[in-house]
Each structure stands twice: as C-alpha cells, then as structure tokens.
Design an enzyme around this catalytic site. Sequence first.
Site, PDB file in Angstrom:
ATOM      1  N   ASP A  32      52.218  39.165  53.607  1.00 51.12           N
ATOM      2  CA  ASP A  32      51.446  38.582  54.707  1.00 51.12           C
ATOM      3  C   ASP A  32      52.316  37.625  55.511  1.00 51.12           C
ATOM      4  O   ASP A  32      52.203  37.518  56.725  1.00 51.12           O
ATOM      5  CB  ASP A  32      50.257  37.797  54.160  1.00 51.12           C
ATOM      6  N   GLU A  89      55.616  37.716  55.983  1.00 51.13           N
ATOM      7  CA  GLU A  89      56.520  38.429  56.897  1.00 51.13           C
ATOM      8  C   GLU A  89      55.750  38.971  58.097  1.00 51.13           C
ATOM      9  O   GLU A  89      56.221  38.927  59.220  1.00 51.13           O
ATOM     10  CB  GLU A  89      57.185  39.607  56.173  1.00 51.13           C
ATOM     11  N   PHE A  90      54.532  39.476  57.815  1.00 56.21           N
ATOM     12  CA  PHE A  90      53.715  40.014  58.892  1.00 56.21           C
ATOM     13  C   PHE A  90      53.416  38.926  59.922  1.00 56.21           C
ATOM     14  O   PHE A  90      53.590  39.120  61.128  1.00 56.21           O
ATOM     15  CB  PHE A  90      52.402  40.585  58.324  1.00 56.21           C
ATOM     16  N   ASP A  91      53.000  37.758  59.451  1.00 61.34           N
ATOM     17  CA  ASP A  91      52.653  36.682  60.375  1.00 61.34           C
ATOM     18  C   ASP A  91      53.860  36.204  61.175  1.00 61.34           C
ATOM     19  O   ASP A  91      53.731  35.823  62.334  1.00 61.34           O
ATOM     20  CB  ASP A  91      52.024  35.512  59.610  1.00 61.34           C
ATOM     21  N   SER A 114      38.519  33.211  63.462  1.00 61.63           N
ATOM     22  CA  SER A 114      39.402  33.123  62.297  1.00 61.63           C
ATOM     23  C   SER A 114      40.052  31.745  62.299  1.00 61.63           C
ATOM     24  O   SER A 114      39.662  30.871  63.077  1.00 61.63           O
ATOM     25  CB  SER A 114      40.424  34.241  62.321  1.00 61.63           C
ATOM     26  N   GLU A 168      39.805  22.580  51.173  1.00 61.66           N
ATOM     27  CA  GLU A 168      39.063  23.599  50.412  1.00 61.66           C
ATOM     28  C   GLU A 168      39.965  24.737  49.977  1.00 61.66           C
ATOM     29  O   GLU A 168      40.976  24.996  50.610  1.00 61.66           O
ATOM     30  CB  GLU A 168      37.975  24.219  51.312  1.00 61.66           C
ATOM     31  N   LYS A 170      40.916  28.589  49.917  1.00 60.31           N
ATOM     32  CA  LYS A 170      40.688  29.707  50.824  1.00 60.31           C
ATOM     33  C   LYS A 170      40.456  30.945  49.968  1.00 60.31           C
ATOM     34  O   LYS A 170      41.374  31.458  49.327  1.00 60.31           O
ATOM     35  CB  LYS A 170      41.897  29.908  51.727  1.00 60.31           C
ATOM     36  N   ASP A 205      39.766  34.687  48.878  1.00 59.02           N
ATOM     37  CA  ASP A 205      40.276  35.942  49.401  1.00 59.02           C
ATOM     38  C   ASP A 205      39.249  37.040  49.143  1.00 59.02           C
ATOM     39  O   ASP A 205      39.245  37.676  48.097  1.00 59.02           O
ATOM     40  CB  ASP A 205      41.607  36.255  48.691  1.00 59.02           C
ATOM     41  N   GLU A 251      32.219  33.527  51.881  1.00 61.10           N
ATOM     42  CA  GLU A 251      33.090  34.620  51.483  1.00 61.10           C
ATOM     43  C   GLU A 251      32.480  35.344  50.285  1.00 61.10           C
ATOM     44  O   GLU A 251      32.112  34.710  49.296  1.00 61.10           O
ATOM     45  CB  GLU A 251      34.453  34.024  51.088  1.00 61.10           C
ATOM     46  N   LYS A 263      40.095  20.959  56.868  1.00 60.42           N
ATOM     47  CA  LYS A 263      39.152  20.791  57.977  1.00 60.42           C
ATOM     48  C   LYS A 263      38.953  19.311  58.279  1.00 60.42           C
ATOM     49  O   LYS A 263      38.841  18.512  57.330  1.00 60.42           O
ATOM     50  CB  LYS A 263      37.786  21.393  57.611  1.00 60.42           C
ATOM     51  N   LYS A 279      48.708  28.986  53.934  1.00 67.72           N
ATOM     52  CA  LYS A 279      48.808  30.169  53.072  1.00 67.72           C
ATOM     53  C   LYS A 279      49.828  29.918  51.965  1.00 67.72           C
ATOM     54  O   LYS A 279      50.951  29.511  52.246  1.00 67.72           O
ATOM     55  CB  LYS A 279      49.265  31.371  53.905  1.00 67.72           C
ATOM     56  N   CYS A 335      56.172  68.034  33.869  1.00 69.57           N
ATOM     57  CA  CYS A 335      55.680  66.932  33.044  1.00 69.57           C
ATOM     58  C   CYS A 335      56.828  66.414  32.151  1.00 69.57           C
ATOM     59  O   CYS A 335      57.437  67.195  31.422  1.00 69.57           O
ATOM     60  CB  CYS A 335      54.522  67.411  32.183  1.00 69.57           C
ATOM     61  N   CYS A 341      55.778  67.270  28.329  1.00 73.93           N
ATOM     62  CA  CYS A 341      55.590  68.603  27.745  1.00 73.93           C
ATOM     63  C   CYS A 341      56.233  69.708  28.569  1.00 73.93           C
ATOM     64  O   CYS A 341      56.212  70.871  28.177  1.00 73.93           O
ATOM     65  CB  CYS A 341      54.103  68.892  27.553  1.00 73.93           C
ATOM     66  N   CYS A 351      49.506  66.732  35.144  1.00 73.23           N
ATOM     67  CA  CYS A 351      49.926  67.749  34.202  1.00 73.23           C
ATOM     68  C   CYS A 351      48.631  68.383  33.688  1.00 73.23           C
ATOM     69  O   CYS A 351      47.758  67.682  33.172  1.00 73.23           O
ATOM     70  CB  CYS A 351      50.689  67.106  33.042  1.00 73.23           C
ATOM     71  N   CYS A 363      49.836  68.632  25.692  1.00 69.58           N
ATOM     72  CA  CYS A 363      50.720  67.559  26.162  1.00 69.58           C
ATOM     73  C   CYS A 363      50.491  66.316  25.284  1.00 69.58           C
ATOM     74  O   CYS A 363      49.392  65.755  25.285  1.00 69.58           O
ATOM     75  CB  CYS A 363      50.391  67.286  27.625  1.00 69.58           C
TER      76      CYS A 363
HETATM   77  S1  IVH Z   1      36.305  28.277  57.527  1.00 67.61           S
HETATM   78  C1  IVH Z   1      35.381  28.430  62.018  1.00 67.61           C
HETATM   79  N1  IVH Z   1      36.767  27.984  54.969  1.00 67.61           N
HETATM   80  O1  IVH Z   1      39.400  32.866  55.894  1.00 67.61           O
HETATM   81  C2  IVH Z   1      35.927  28.346  60.644  1.00 67.61           C
HETATM   82  N2  IVH Z   1      37.216  30.103  55.946  1.00 67.61           N
HETATM   83  O2  IVH Z   1      41.511  33.344  57.885  1.00 67.61           O
HETATM   84  C3  IVH Z   1      35.472  29.445  59.785  1.00 67.61           C
HETATM   85  N3  IVH Z   1      37.966  31.813  54.336  1.00 67.61           N
HETATM   86  O3  IVH Z   1      37.371  34.248  58.401  1.00 67.61           O
HETATM   87  C4  IVH Z   1      36.254  29.676  58.552  1.00 67.61           C
HETATM   88  N4  IVH Z   1      37.889  30.532  52.541  1.00 67.61           N
HETATM   89  O4  IVH Z   1      36.734  34.646  55.931  1.00 67.61           O
HETATM   90  C5  IVH Z   1      36.813  28.819  56.023  1.00 67.61           C
HETATM   91  N5  IVH Z   1      37.067  27.595  52.690  1.00 67.61           N
HETATM   92  C6  IVH Z   1      37.103  28.424  53.731  1.00 67.61           C
HETATM   93  C7  IVH Z   1      37.517  29.774  53.597  1.00 67.61           C
HETATM   94  C8  IVH Z   1      37.569  30.585  54.742  1.00 67.61           C
HETATM   95  C9  IVH Z   1      38.154  31.751  53.011  1.00 67.61           C
HETATM   96  C10 IVH Z   1      38.214  33.011  55.157  1.00 67.61           C
HETATM   97  C11 IVH Z   1      37.152  33.331  56.172  1.00 67.61           C
HETATM   98  C12 IVH Z   1      37.837  33.275  57.521  1.00 67.61           C
HETATM   99  C13 IVH Z   1      39.262  33.539  57.133  1.00 67.61           C
HETATM  100  C14 IVH Z   1      40.202  32.978  58.170  1.00 67.61           C
END
Ligand code: IVH
Length: 664
Positions: free
Chosen positions: A32, A34-36, A81, A111, A113, A115, A171, A285, A309, A403, A406, A421, A427
């Site tokens: 993730d 590298e992607f970002d 997001s 908090e 996060k 998954d 979630e 937050k 992340k 295989c 066998c 197989c 086998c």
């Molecule tokens: S807050 C407007 N809090 O992460 C703010 N999101 O990458 C709304 N997620 O879409 C999101 N844990 O699906 C918030 N403690 C947490 C979270 C959380 C997982 C997910 C959520 C969000 C995504 C964003």
Amino acid sequence: MDATEQKILGLRKELNEHNYRYYVLSEPSISDYEFDMKLRELERLERENPQYFDPNSPTQRVGSDVNRDFEQVRHRYPMLSLSNSYSEQELVEFDARNRRLASAPFEYACELKFDGASISLVYENGQLQRAITRGDGEQGDDVTANVRTIRSIPLQLSGTDYPAEFEIRGEIVMPLDVFDALNRQREDAGEALFSNPRNTASGSLKMQNSAEVARRRLDAYFYYMPGTQPDDGHYESLQIAAKWGFKISEHTKKCADIQEVIDYIRFWDSERFKLNVATDGMVVKVNSRRIQQELGFTAKSPRWAIAYKFKAEQACTRLLSVSFQVGRTGAVTPVANLEPVSLAGTVVKRATLHNADIIDRLDLHESDMVFVEKGGEIIPKITAVDVSQRRHDARKIEFVNVCPECGAPLTRRDGEAAYYCLNDAGCPPQIKEKINHFIGRRAMNIDGLGAETVELLYRQQLVRNVADLYELTHSQLAALDRMGDRSADRILASLDASRTVPFARVLFALGIRYVGETSAKILAREMGTIQRLANATQAELTTVNEIGDRIAESIVGYFRDSRNLDIIERLKAKGLQFETAAAPVSTSAKLSGKSIVISGTFINHSRDELKALIEQHGGKNVSSISKSTSFLLGGDNMGPSKLEKVKQIGVPVISEDEFMQMIE
Ligand code: IVH
C-alpha cells in the site's frame, strides 16, 4: 509527446493495473505504501501540469464497491476518505496547520484504523432503518438485511437520549479467530482459502443469502457520527453512542498534543498484533467538534483528521527453492523456501506462492533476492523480486506439470487457478491426508491416532484407505515405533466407539470435495441415508437448500467411482452409521393453548423445524398477528410490517434461544 506527459501516462497505466490487482484479483503485487507513493507522485505531476488533466485518471476516483444486485441508496452525507500519512514528520505538519487555523487550543482523539468494510447506518426513533456500503462515496448498496445479522450492531437502541434521526459510521470487520476458523473449514471442504479478513468481510456483506452472512460472525466498530450537533467532543460523543449500544473501540485515547499522539502510535505499531482484529494504522482526529467545523473538509477528506498507516513489515532474503505440496484434494500449492529472515517478531523460512499465475507474475527465477511481507495475511508472501541482484544465468521457476509425489499428469479445471493431481487413490499425500481428515476431531475423532501414526501405518503398507483402519489388529499397532500395548488398546477402543458417530459426521469424514461440516449436516438431514444420497441426481441434490451445483456435481462424481462405493460398503459392514437416526420426538404440553407466529430467519433451526416443535409441545402455529397471538418467534430479517404490528398490539417477541429454553 514530452517527457512529463510520458511519465504521467506511464504512472496512470501502472496505477490502474495495481488497482485492478488489489480490488478485482485481491492479489496486490506492491505494498500500500508503494502504491500511495506512486499516487502522490502522479497527483503532484498533474497539479503542476494541468494541461494533462484526465477525468479517468486514477487520482480522480475513490474506488467503488457498487454491486448491481443491491438497491442503490444515496448517502445523506458523502462518505469521504482520510488523507494518509506515513511518517511522524507528516503528523507534526498536520498538527502545525491545525493549530494555525484553529481559533482555540484543542485535544486529539487517537483511534485504531480498522481494516474492514466501511458502513453507514441510519437510525430513526432508535431503530436501525438502513445500512449502506460506502460505494463510490456518494451512493452505496443497501445491505440492511445482511447487516441486521451482525450481532454487535444494535437493531433497537438503549436509553432515550438519542436523536430522532441520525447516521453513524463504522467498520465491519471479521475477527481474526473467525477468519482462521472459516479458512480451516474451507480447507476441510477442499475449497479455495480466503486471502485476508478485510476482503472476506466486504465479500460477506455482499452475499445474497443473509442466513449465510449470519454464519460469518462479522463484527463492527463505530467511529463517526456525521451531521450531529457540535456541542461536544468527538470522543465524548462516542462514549454516549456506546451507551446506546454501539461497539466503540476501548483503545481510543485522548491526547493533549501531537507528541502524545506519536507515542501512542509507536505503542500500537507492535501491540496491534495482539488484537483479534486487523488494523492497518491509526486515525488522529481533532477532538473538539467546534474546531472540526472550523477546519472543514476538502473534496475528498476532512481537514481535521488524518490516517497514519503502519508500514507492513518487509524483509529481503534469498529464495532457496520452490516446493510443490499436494493436499488432500490433490491441489498442488507452490511454496517458497527462503533463507531464514526475521520479520514482525518471527523468523520466516517459507512463504506461500498461491498458484502458477503468481509465480509468472513475479517472474521468479532461481536464487532470486525476494521481498517478503506480512500484511493482513497470516502467511508471509513474496511481494516483489530485486531483479538487479539476479544472476545472468539464473533459470526461470517453472510450475511442475506432473505430480511431484506420484508422477501423474496435472490438470487445471475451468475457472480455477490451481493445478490438480487426479490420482487420488494412488498419490501418497492425498491418501494420508484423507485418512488424517477422517480421524480428525470434528470428523470420526479417533483418539490416539495422529498424523505421525498414519505415516507409519502407510509406510508399513497397513493402510491405503480409511476402511483399512478398521482391519488393524492389536499386534500390528503395538509393533509400531513408539507404540505400546496401551496405545494400541486406546486406538482400537476409539475405532470401536466411532461406530456411534452420527451419519452427518461420517459423511463429513469421507472427505467428499466441497462437502464441509455444514453441508454434510444438511445432506444427512435431508437425505436420511447414504443410499438415497448415492442415488440422487445432480438436479435432485440442488433442490436441497444451500446445496449448489458445485457441491452437487462433486457428490455425483464421488459416488460414480466404484472404489468409493467399495470403501463405504466395508465401513457399513463394520457398523458405522450411514443413516440419520430418527430424533427421539420429545413432546410436552408446555405450549398448550398458545398461538405463535414465526417470522424471520433463524440460526439453528429451519422454519419447518420450529413449526414441528411448536406442535410437538401443544402449541399452534398461526400466520398472522392478532390480539390473540401469544408471542412472535422472531429471527433475523423480520419483515418491517410484522415488527410494526407486534409493537402496536404489544405482542412479545421471543428469540430462538429463548424459545428453546421454553420447551426444554
Ligand atoms: S473516520 C470523515 N475512523 O478508513 C472521516 N475511519 O481510509 C471518516 N476507518 O473510509 C472516517 N478505522 O472506512 C475513521 N477509526 C476510524 C477508522 C476509519 C477505519 C476506515 C474508514 C474510512 C477509511 C479511510
């Protein structure tokens, strides 16, 4: 075309491919992180060169999980997001900007996060009205029926101080122990394994059959209430939501400043591996909702929150060899043997390669230096190869075509990635694994027999199939390495006792492909005898609830093979159960005079079974609710009109468990 444009087009193409691998194939080939990094680079180039704007660029989309089988519902507040950060420096910058813009001092809420799959719930007058997936952020799928099966989500809130109408977001996750158990079951049934808890959770939410969803034992954590009055702190508002019945993480912490946030994040970077749920970072937050309002939103995300992340731990090591393992069902799985390297607290010596396609995609060569990662997945995997360190004469790794155990030729079935197989009776690993499955705790539960003894018995040519187990003599067993009279007695006694194991478990123990514990139970109940099952056509089998084409086809194929019929005959002769014993009908007058309405779907009984139980205990099953209804036996997904009516008339609603207690 100038160099910049070329770079932009190249990045778009590359990111589109990675998106496809991630969302469609569930087989990402880069992390993730590298992607970002690549996405950020593209965002920067597009910002600096607006003449190359393209509405279809991967920077312009948020991803979508919209599915046409569900009704589309528009979100009242868009589901945004979070912007991502990967370093403490970025958190310090986030803090500095907030402090500059805010009109007063403030605290942070920090908090986990989670998954999983994000969900938005709408409550009216304390009752769950709708559950909508994120979709494209503007509108998502109405998955209410499925979400109602999640035990930790309140259908009716507690207390009275909730707003008449509000939305709460969270979630949906699959706990790690549930995920492991599910995969073990799938392995037993010879089904492809799920790759990680996140995809399994979001896949489960989209299933058409909510009774099946209920069995997936999903869980949910809530973390945001959009649109509510900013009279309080975010943390405090979640504590109140917890009183209404929502599951709120106990690991959320209020922090006075960014240093405290950073300390807390460092703590969870390693501590998170002890949790029973997958996390991929933390969310920071601004706690004051008044200051949140001041800071506002960009088009994509709130300015008052940021995700941090965790780095998926990665290590680089040398590929020593690739082995090909043959499982009970004949599926051949490639496994990479690695020079031992330490990763996320354990020493890694092996990594899964899943199937032939992955080996090709990685373009794996002998003695390559490879990157291994432990992400959401339990088993480490190879994510990339360091081509610069490859010897010029290194040969490409080829998937075997016979295989390795066998020598039988391998075949690939339509639509499947795995090679098989088909020599199941000749086998060695298939034979031994079938026996191991048969003696397993959830199958025949043969005490004292384990994989090691099976290996010995196989090598001494004493067993070649499960029926041979019942021919073993005391002297044959006692003569085995590290076995004595007592152990031999124990095994024989346990084999003898297995004659009372019920038909459903015997059927599961036979190891028919795709027939797991649940389908074995259903088939034993519906078919009653092995004879009926063996004679059933594919069409007849699929009329049984929850038995699909794949299982039906596999059953028909199994009984077409005379070697299987022979084994069953021998087991029958030894007295094993091949019929469902008629359940002793217990009757009573406990429900006499009661009229009972059944509504919804139930976990342990079908509606017909519940109906029969009501009658056996002297009650009457009626279809519509009236003043004379004694109670409603309610399961998941009850119709809204029925719910409304019972509330109006004041008929009590009894759960399946409560009902069983009543008639016990
Ligand atoms: S807050 C407007 N809090 O992460 C703010 N999101 O990458 C709304 N997620 O879409 C999101 N844990 O699906 C918030 N403690 C947490 C979270 C959380 C997982 C997910 C959520 C969000 C995504 C964003």
